[in-house]
Design a protein around this motif. Structure first.
Motif, PDB file in Angstrom:
ATOM      1  N   LEU A  89     -10.586  -0.716   1.779  1.00  0.00           N
ATOM      2  CA  LEU A  89     -10.327  -0.439   3.185  1.00  0.00           C
ATOM      3  C   LEU A  89      -9.063   0.402   3.363  1.00  0.00           C
ATOM      4  CD1 LEU A  89     -11.159  -3.878   4.842  1.00  0.00           C
ATOM      5  CD2 LEU A  89     -12.283  -1.706   5.351  1.00  0.00           C
ATOM      6  N   VAL A  90      -8.000  -0.009   2.681  1.00  0.00           N
ATOM      7  CA  VAL A  90      -6.732   0.710   2.810  1.00  0.00           C
ATOM      8  C   VAL A  90      -6.863   2.137   2.296  1.00  0.00           C
ATOM      9  CG1 VAL A  90      -4.330   0.799   2.066  1.00  0.00           C
ATOM     10  CG2 VAL A  90      -5.357  -1.391   2.687  1.00  0.00           C
ATOM     11  N   GLU A  91      -7.467   2.301   1.127  1.00  0.00           N
ATOM     12  CA  GLU A  91      -7.606   3.636   0.552  1.00  0.00           C
ATOM     13  C   GLU A  91      -8.543   4.505   1.384  1.00  0.00           C
ATOM     14  OE1 GLU A  91      -8.840   3.091  -3.468  1.00  0.00           O
ATOM     15  OE2 GLU A  91      -6.815   2.649  -4.195  1.00  0.00           O
ATOM     16  N   GLY A  92      -9.622   3.887   1.887  1.00  0.00           N
ATOM     17  CA  GLY A  92     -10.614   4.663   2.615  1.00  0.00           C
ATOM     18  C   GLY A  92     -10.227   5.002   4.036  1.00  0.00           C
ATOM     19  N   MET A  93      -9.451   4.140   4.687  1.00  0.00           N
ATOM     20  CA  MET A  93      -9.119   4.349   6.091  1.00  0.00           C
ATOM     21  C   MET A  93      -7.712   4.909   6.305  1.00  0.00           C
ATOM     22  SD  MET A  93     -11.983   3.448   7.329  1.00  0.00           S
ATOM     23  CE  MET A  93     -11.738   3.364   9.102  1.00  0.00           C
ATOM     24  N   SER A  94      -6.917   4.986   5.237  1.00  0.00           N
ATOM     25  CA  SER A  94      -5.560   5.528   5.375  1.00  0.00           C
ATOM     26  C   SER A  94      -5.540   6.951   5.937  1.00  0.00           C
ATOM     27  CB  SER A  94      -4.837   5.482   4.029  1.00  0.00           C
ATOM     28  OG  SER A  94      -4.363   4.181   3.769  1.00  0.00           O
ATOM     29  N   PRO A  95      -6.456   7.841   5.513  1.00  0.00           N
ATOM     30  CA  PRO A  95      -6.428   9.191   6.091  1.00  0.00           C
ATOM     31  C   PRO A  95      -6.578   9.189   7.607  1.00  0.00           C
ATOM     32  CG  PRO A  95      -7.752   9.173   4.099  1.00  0.00           C
ATOM     33  CD  PRO A  95      -7.454   7.734   4.418  1.00  0.00           C
ATOM     34  N   LEU A  96      -7.400   8.286   8.138  1.00  0.00           N
ATOM     35  CA  LEU A  96      -7.559   8.187   9.583  1.00  0.00           C
ATOM     36  C   LEU A  96      -6.250   7.754  10.239  1.00  0.00           C
ATOM     37  CD1 LEU A  96      -9.155   8.022  12.249  1.00  0.00           C
ATOM     38  CD2 LEU A  96      -9.813   5.688  11.590  1.00  0.00           C
ATOM     39  N   VAL A  97      -5.647   6.701   9.701  1.00  0.00           N
ATOM     40  CA  VAL A  97      -4.392   6.204  10.268  1.00  0.00           C
ATOM     41  C   VAL A  97      -3.329   7.293  10.218  1.00  0.00           C
ATOM     42  CG1 VAL A  97      -2.537   4.508  10.017  1.00  0.00           C
ATOM     43  CG2 VAL A  97      -4.915   3.816   9.655  1.00  0.00           C
ATOM     44  N   VAL A 129     -14.748   6.185   2.055  1.00  0.00           N
ATOM     45  CA  VAL A 129     -15.430   4.955   2.409  1.00  0.00           C
ATOM     46  C   VAL A 129     -16.477   5.299   3.457  1.00  0.00           C
ATOM     47  CG1 VAL A 129     -13.687   4.390   4.147  1.00  0.00           C
ATOM     48  CG2 VAL A 129     -15.181   2.596   3.288  1.00  0.00           C
ATOM     49  N   ASP A 130     -17.704   4.894   3.203  1.00  0.00           N
ATOM     50  CA  ASP A 130     -18.791   5.143   4.142  1.00  0.00           C
ATOM     51  C   ASP A 130     -18.568   4.277   5.367  1.00  0.00           C
ATOM     52  OD1 ASP A 130     -21.264   5.182   5.517  1.00  0.00           O
ATOM     53  OD2 ASP A 130     -22.263   5.822   3.677  1.00  0.00           O
ATOM     54  N   ARG A 131     -18.632   4.881   6.544  1.00  0.00           N
ATOM     55  CA  ARG A 131     -18.393   4.122   7.774  1.00  0.00           C
ATOM     56  C   ARG A 131     -19.364   2.948   7.901  1.00  0.00           C
ATOM     57  NH1 ARG A 131     -14.357   6.645   7.576  1.00  0.00           N
ATOM     58  NH2 ARG A 131     -13.258   7.704   9.268  1.00  0.00           N
ATOM     59  N   TYR A 191       0.817  -1.198   0.000  1.00  0.00           N
ATOM     60  CA  TYR A 191       0.000   0.000   0.000  1.00  0.00           C
ATOM     61  C   TYR A 191       0.859   1.260   0.000  1.00  0.00           C
ATOM     62  CZ  TYR A 191       1.103  -1.473   4.699  1.00  0.00           C
ATOM     63  OH  TYR A 191       1.770  -1.956   5.793  1.00  0.00           O
ATOM     64  N   ASP A 192       2.136   1.129  -0.357  1.00  0.00           N
ATOM     65  CA  ASP A 192       3.015   2.289  -0.312  1.00  0.00           C
ATOM     66  C   ASP A 192       2.603   3.379  -1.296  1.00  0.00           C
ATOM     67  OD1 ASP A 192       4.553   1.228   1.649  1.00  0.00           O
ATOM     68  OD2 ASP A 192       6.048   0.378   0.301  1.00  0.00           O
ATOM     69  N   ASP A 193       1.816   3.014  -2.309  1.00  0.00           N
ATOM     70  CA  ASP A 193       1.416   4.024  -3.282  1.00  0.00           C
ATOM     71  C   ASP A 193       0.130   4.725  -2.874  1.00  0.00           C
ATOM     72  OD1 ASP A 193      -0.116   1.761  -3.562  1.00  0.00           O
ATOM     73  OD2 ASP A 193      -0.333   1.955  -5.743  1.00  0.00           O
ATOM     74  N   VAL A 194      -0.411   4.417  -1.700  1.00  0.00           N
ATOM     75  CA  VAL A 194      -1.642   5.054  -1.247  1.00  0.00           C
ATOM     76  C   VAL A 194      -1.317   6.417  -0.655  1.00  0.00           C
ATOM     77  CG1 VAL A 194      -3.575   4.901   0.358  1.00  0.00           C
ATOM     78  CG2 VAL A 194      -2.738   2.847  -0.771  1.00  0.00           C
ATOM     79  N   PRO A 195      -1.997   7.488  -1.105  1.00  0.00           N
ATOM     80  CA  PRO A 195      -1.727   8.812  -0.545  1.00  0.00           C
ATOM     81  C   PRO A 195      -1.975   8.805   0.960  1.00  0.00           C
ATOM     82  CG  PRO A 195      -3.078   8.969  -2.524  1.00  0.00           C
ATOM     83  CD  PRO A 195      -3.019   7.522  -2.150  1.00  0.00           C
ATOM     84  N   TYR A 196      -1.145   9.548   1.704  1.00  0.00           N
ATOM     85  CA  TYR A 196      -1.270   9.545   3.159  1.00  0.00           C
ATOM     86  C   TYR A 196      -2.241  10.599   3.666  1.00  0.00           C
ATOM     87  CZ  TYR A 196       2.802   6.510   3.154  1.00  0.00           C
ATOM     88  OH  TYR A 196       3.659   5.469   2.952  1.00  0.00           O
ATOM     89  N   THR A 197      -2.489  11.639   2.893  1.00  0.00           N
ATOM     90  CA  THR A 197      -3.345  12.708   3.382  1.00  0.00           C
ATOM     91  C   THR A 197      -4.703  12.726   2.711  1.00  0.00           C
ATOM     92  OG1 THR A 197      -2.341  14.232   1.786  1.00  0.00           O
ATOM     93  CG2 THR A 197      -1.420  14.180   3.994  1.00  0.00           C
ATOM     94  N   ARG A 198      -4.940  11.818   1.843  1.00  0.00           N
ATOM     95  CA  ARG A 198      -6.263  11.707   1.232  1.00  0.00           C
ATOM     96  C   ARG A 198      -6.433  10.273   0.764  1.00  0.00           C
ATOM     97  NH1 ARG A 198      -5.654  11.762  -4.358  1.00  0.00           N
ATOM     98  NH2 ARG A 198      -3.632  12.482  -5.104  1.00  0.00           N
ATOM     99  N   GLY A 199      -7.645   9.898   0.467  1.00  0.00           N
ATOM    100  CA  GLY A 199      -7.884   8.534   0.037  1.00  0.00           C
ATOM    101  C   GLY A 199      -9.277   8.391  -0.525  1.00  0.00           C
ATOM    102  N   GLY A 200      -9.611   7.193  -0.986  1.00  0.00           N
ATOM    103  CA  GLY A 200     -10.940   6.966  -1.490  1.00  0.00           C
ATOM    104  C   GLY A 200     -11.929   7.016  -0.341  1.00  0.00           C
TER     105      GLY A 200
END
Length: 212
Positions: free
Chosen positions: A45-53, A22-24, A11-20
């Motif tokens: 999951l990775v794209e949608g929850m990465s901003p939270l992490v 995802v509805d909770r 998932y290294d290519d997933v943006p860290y400050t934004r993502g797809g």
């Protein structure tokens, strides 16, 4: 997840400050699908929850190297524990809590902590402008940059608790209060009042600065 399989943690290519987005309400279903080996669900999951992490990691002001390591560790542990989550709908809280714990481990092991700024770089497409318009735009951009600079200066002058809370709440999509509670160890019922107090302090500091 099928026996003997582990979803890819590439998932290294997933943006860290934004993502797809995802509805909770969809998180639980995505987790259950990912457990069954659905790669698309894992990716969502990775794209949608990465901003939270990432917001939790940023709130703890780690160095870039440590921050990336914590981010990767959180998702690796999530992949390992995916099939053992008792409440898939609360995966966000699990991620936030794990990110917080990993950050605290890193901070505990540091002999010293260097605080660094985290400026956002805006890439703007070049456009044809008249000299007059270029001058106007330049002045407006300079004024806006100065307002943002003053805002962040006053933000950094807030207490550590306020800075952590507001950084986590900046995540997009916005985290739930349960996720914020897991990320920062704040009681759910205290988050709203604390947020209001922090924002009032920031506004008061900005007003005082502008009046000076």
């Amino acid at each position: 997840m099928r026996a003997g399989t582990l979803l890819s943690t590439a998932y290294d290519d997933v943006p860290y400050t934004r993502g797809g987005a995802v509805d909770r309400t969809e998180v639980g279903a995505l987790v259950r699908s990912a457990v069954d080996g659905d790669a698309a669900a894992w990716k969502a999951l990775v794209e949608g929850m990465s901003p939270l992490v990432w917001s939790v990691v940023r709130a703890h002001r780690l160095s870039d190297a440590d921050a990336h390591e914590v981010y990767q560790t959180v998702w690796f542990r999530f992949a390992q524990h995916l099939h053992r989550l008792r409440e898939p709908d609360k995966a966000g809280s699990w991620l936030a809590s794990t990110a917080r714990n990993e950050c605290l481990k890193v901070l505990k092991g540091l002999t010293r902590l260097t605080l660094t700024d985290d400026p956002q770089v805006l890439d703007r497409a070049s456009e044809e402008r008249t000299p007059e318009q270029s001058l106007i735009d330049s002045e407006e951009e300079a004024a806006q940059a100065e307002r943002i600079r003053r805002l962040w200066q006053e933000f950094e002058a807030l207490g550590e608790r306020c800075r952590q809370l507001l950084r986590v709440l900046m995540a997009s999509p916005p985290p739930s209060y349960l996720e914020v509670s897991a990320a920062l160890g704040i009681a759910v019922g205290s988050i709203g009042p604390l947020r209001q107090r922090c924002l009032r302090r920031l506004r008061a500091r900005m007003d005082a600065r502008e009046a000076a």
